[in-house]
Design a protein around this motif. Structure first.
Motif, PDB file in Angstrom:
ATOM      1  N   LYS A  32       0.833  -1.204   0.000  1.00  0.00           N
ATOM      2  CA  LYS A  32       0.000   0.000   0.000  1.00  0.00           C
ATOM      3  C   LYS A  32       0.871   1.259   0.000  1.00  0.00           C
ATOM      4  O   LYS A  32       0.667   2.169  -0.813  1.00  0.00           O
ATOM      5  N   ILE A  33       1.845   1.315   0.879  1.00  0.00           N
ATOM      6  CA  ILE A  33       2.684   2.501   1.005  1.00  0.00           C
ATOM      7  C   ILE A  33       3.611   2.645  -0.196  1.00  0.00           C
ATOM      8  O   ILE A  33       3.887   3.762  -0.645  1.00  0.00           O
ATOM      9  N   GLN A  34       4.068   1.536  -0.758  1.00  0.00           N
ATOM     10  CA  GLN A  34       4.959   1.597  -1.920  1.00  0.00           C
ATOM     11  C   GLN A  34       4.286   2.323  -3.085  1.00  0.00           C
ATOM     12  O   GLN A  34       4.947   3.006  -3.861  1.00  0.00           O
ATOM     13  N   LYS A  35       2.976   2.219  -3.174  1.00  0.00           N
ATOM     14  CA  LYS A  35       2.262   2.892  -4.256  1.00  0.00           C
ATOM     15  C   LYS A  35       2.432   4.410  -4.195  1.00  0.00           C
ATOM     16  O   LYS A  35       2.339   5.087  -5.205  1.00  0.00           O
ATOM     17  N   TYR A  36       2.694   4.949  -3.010  1.00  0.00           N
ATOM     18  CA  TYR A  36       2.867   6.404  -2.897  1.00  0.00           C
ATOM     19  C   TYR A  36       4.165   6.890  -3.537  1.00  0.00           C
ATOM     20  O   TYR A  36       4.321   8.084  -3.767  1.00  0.00           O
ATOM     21  N   VAL A  37       5.084   5.986  -3.818  1.00  0.00           N
ATOM     22  CA  VAL A  37       6.312   6.394  -4.511  1.00  0.00           C
ATOM     23  C   VAL A  37       6.409   5.797  -5.918  1.00  0.00           C
ATOM     24  O   VAL A  37       7.339   6.115  -6.645  1.00  0.00           O
ATOM     25  N   THR A  38       5.444   4.947  -6.313  1.00  0.00           N
ATOM     26  CA  THR A  38       5.500   4.344  -7.642  1.00  0.00           C
ATOM     27  C   THR A  38       4.298   4.686  -8.517  1.00  0.00           C
ATOM     28  O   THR A  38       4.427   4.716  -9.734  1.00  0.00           O
ATOM     29  N   ASP A  39       3.145   4.936  -7.942  1.00  0.00           N
ATOM     30  CA  ASP A  39       1.922   5.217  -8.702  1.00  0.00           C
ATOM     31  C   ASP A  39       1.900   6.695  -9.105  1.00  0.00           C
ATOM     32  O   ASP A  39       1.993   7.569  -8.248  1.00  0.00           O
ATOM     33  N   ASN A  85      -0.491   8.499  -9.849  1.00  0.00           N
ATOM     34  CA  ASN A  85      -1.670   9.180  -9.322  1.00  0.00           C
ATOM     35  C   ASN A  85      -1.617   9.382  -7.809  1.00  0.00           C
ATOM     36  O   ASN A  85      -2.590   9.830  -7.208  1.00  0.00           O
ATOM     37  N   LYS A  86      -0.510   8.987  -7.190  1.00  0.00           N
ATOM     38  CA  LYS A  86      -0.312   9.179  -5.758  1.00  0.00           C
ATOM     39  C   LYS A  86       1.035   9.857  -5.569  1.00  0.00           C
ATOM     40  O   LYS A  86       1.815   9.970  -6.496  1.00  0.00           O
ATOM     41  N   GLY A  87       1.306  10.270  -4.362  1.00  0.00           N
ATOM     42  CA  GLY A  87       2.589  10.901  -4.126  1.00  0.00           C
ATOM     43  C   GLY A  87       2.917  10.970  -2.652  1.00  0.00           C
ATOM     44  O   GLY A  87       2.045  10.853  -1.796  1.00  0.00           O
ATOM     45  N   ALA A  88       4.181  11.157  -2.375  1.00  0.00           N
ATOM     46  CA  ALA A  88       4.661  11.316  -1.004  1.00  0.00           C
ATOM     47  C   ALA A  88       5.685  12.440  -0.998  1.00  0.00           C
ATOM     48  O   ALA A  88       6.482  12.570  -1.924  1.00  0.00           O
ATOM     49  N   PHE A  89       5.629  13.230   0.043  1.00  0.00           N
ATOM     50  CA  PHE A  89       6.618  14.278   0.246  1.00  0.00           C
ATOM     51  C   PHE A  89       7.285  14.049   1.584  1.00  0.00           C
ATOM     52  O   PHE A  89       6.641  13.675   2.554  1.00  0.00           O
ATOM     53  N   ILE A  90       8.576  14.266   1.606  1.00  0.00           N
ATOM     54  CA  ILE A  90       9.381  14.058   2.796  1.00  0.00           C
ATOM     55  C   ILE A  90       9.866  15.407   3.303  1.00  0.00           C
ATOM     56  O   ILE A  90      10.439  16.190   2.542  1.00  0.00           O
ATOM     57  N   ALA A  91       9.625  15.663   4.584  1.00  0.00           N
ATOM     58  CA  ALA A  91      10.214  16.831   5.250  1.00  0.00           C
ATOM     59  C   ALA A  91      11.551  16.354   5.798  1.00  0.00           C
ATOM     60  O   ALA A  91      11.620  15.354   6.515  1.00  0.00           O
ATOM     61  N   GLU A  92      12.610  17.036   5.416  1.00  0.00           N
ATOM     62  CA  GLU A  92      13.957  16.579   5.760  1.00  0.00           C
ATOM     63  C   GLU A  92      14.745  17.701   6.428  1.00  0.00           C
ATOM     64  O   GLU A  92      14.664  18.858   6.018  1.00  0.00           O
ATOM     65  N   ASP A  93      15.481  17.337   7.457  1.00  0.00           N
ATOM     66  CA  ASP A  93      16.413  18.264   8.091  1.00  0.00           C
ATOM     67  C   ASP A  93      17.641  18.315   7.192  1.00  0.00           C
ATOM     68  O   ASP A  93      18.379  17.333   7.080  1.00  0.00           O
ATOM     69  N   SER A  94      17.848  19.440   6.532  1.00  0.00           N
ATOM     70  CA  SER A  94      18.934  19.523   5.544  1.00  0.00           C
ATOM     71  C   SER A  94      20.309  19.503   6.191  1.00  0.00           C
ATOM     72  O   SER A  94      21.280  19.094   5.552  1.00  0.00           O
ATOM     73  N   HIS A 135       1.503  12.023   2.545  1.00  0.00           N
ATOM     74  CA  HIS A 135       1.231  11.237   1.340  1.00  0.00           C
ATOM     75  C   HIS A 135      -0.249  11.330   1.016  1.00  0.00           C
ATOM     76  O   HIS A 135      -1.079  11.563   1.880  1.00  0.00           O
ATOM     77  N   GLY A 136      -0.559  11.188  -0.262  1.00  0.00           N
ATOM     78  CA  GLY A 136      -1.941  11.289  -0.672  1.00  0.00           C
ATOM     79  C   GLY A 136      -2.137  10.966  -2.142  1.00  0.00           C
ATOM     80  O   GLY A 136      -1.192  10.646  -2.854  1.00  0.00           O
ATOM     81  N   LYS A 137      -3.375  11.071  -2.539  1.00  0.00           N
ATOM     82  CA  LYS A 137      -3.749  10.786  -3.908  1.00  0.00           C
ATOM     83  C   LYS A 137      -3.821  12.100  -4.681  1.00  0.00           C
ATOM     84  O   LYS A 137      -4.245  13.118  -4.151  1.00  0.00           O
ATOM     85  N   ARG A 138      -3.424  12.065  -5.923  1.00  0.00           N
ATOM     86  CA  ARG A 138      -3.464  13.251  -6.779  1.00  0.00           C
ATOM     87  C   ARG A 138      -4.892  13.437  -7.289  1.00  0.00           C
ATOM     88  O   ARG A 138      -5.531  12.502  -7.767  1.00  0.00           O
ATOM     89  N   TYR A 139      -5.358  14.653  -7.144  1.00  0.00           N
ATOM     90  CA  TYR A 139      -6.686  14.990  -7.678  1.00  0.00           C
ATOM     91  C   TYR A 139      -6.492  16.018  -8.781  1.00  0.00           C
ATOM     92  O   TYR A 139      -5.837  17.023  -8.600  1.00  0.00           O
ATOM     93  N   ILE A 140      -7.076  15.740  -9.923  1.00  0.00           N
ATOM     94  CA  ILE A 140      -6.994  16.651 -11.049  1.00  0.00           C
ATOM     95  C   ILE A 140      -8.363  17.283 -11.223  1.00  0.00           C
ATOM     96  O   ILE A 140      -9.371  16.589 -11.394  1.00  0.00           O
ATOM     97  N   MET A 141      -8.389  18.592 -11.135  1.00  0.00           N
ATOM     98  CA  MET A 141      -9.651  19.306 -11.270  1.00  0.00           C
ATOM     99  C   MET A 141      -9.781  19.820 -12.694  1.00  0.00           C
ATOM    100  O   MET A 141      -8.855  20.403 -13.235  1.00  0.00           O
ATOM    101  N   ASN A 142     -10.914  19.592 -13.277  1.00  0.00           N
ATOM    102  CA  ASN A 142     -11.175  20.051 -14.650  1.00  0.00           C
ATOM    103  C   ASN A 142     -11.944  21.342 -14.630  1.00  0.00           C
ATOM    104  O   ASN A 142     -12.714  21.649 -13.867  1.00  0.00           O
TER     105      ASN A 142
END
Length: 80
Positions: A45-52, A54-63, A73-80
């Motif tokens: 399930k979680i792997q789909k957020y980095v491979t699908d 239509n989904k995505g994940a963002f990482i907050a990182e201490d630089s 992480h979440g699903k991409r919504y495209i508004m028409n």
């Protein structure tokens, strides 16, 4: 300094661990241990957020430490 970047396959273990904490599986000394089947289902399930696309994940990182400290992480919504 914090940076927000797109998650990738290298972030998978971090994403899984944080998501399990959010679901209450790893919150304290009385941790609930998911079965192997549940762990594998969760990984997929979680792997789909980095491979699908239509989904995505963002990482907050201490630089400074080059260490992830949070995620979204979440699903991409495209508004028409």
């Amino acid at each position: 300094m914090l940076i927000l970047r797109k998650g990738n396959r290298n972030d998978l273990e971090f994403l899984i661990r944080i998501d399990l904490k959010n679901d209450g599986y790893t919150s304290g000394s009385d941790d609930i241990e998911p079965t192997e089947q549940q762990q594998e289902e969760h990984r997929q399930k979680i792997q789909k957020y980095v491979t699908d696309p239509n989904k995505g994940a963002f990482i907050a990182e201490d630089s400074v430490l080059s260490m992830p400290i949070g995620m979204i992480h979440g699903k991409r919504y495209i508004m028409n």
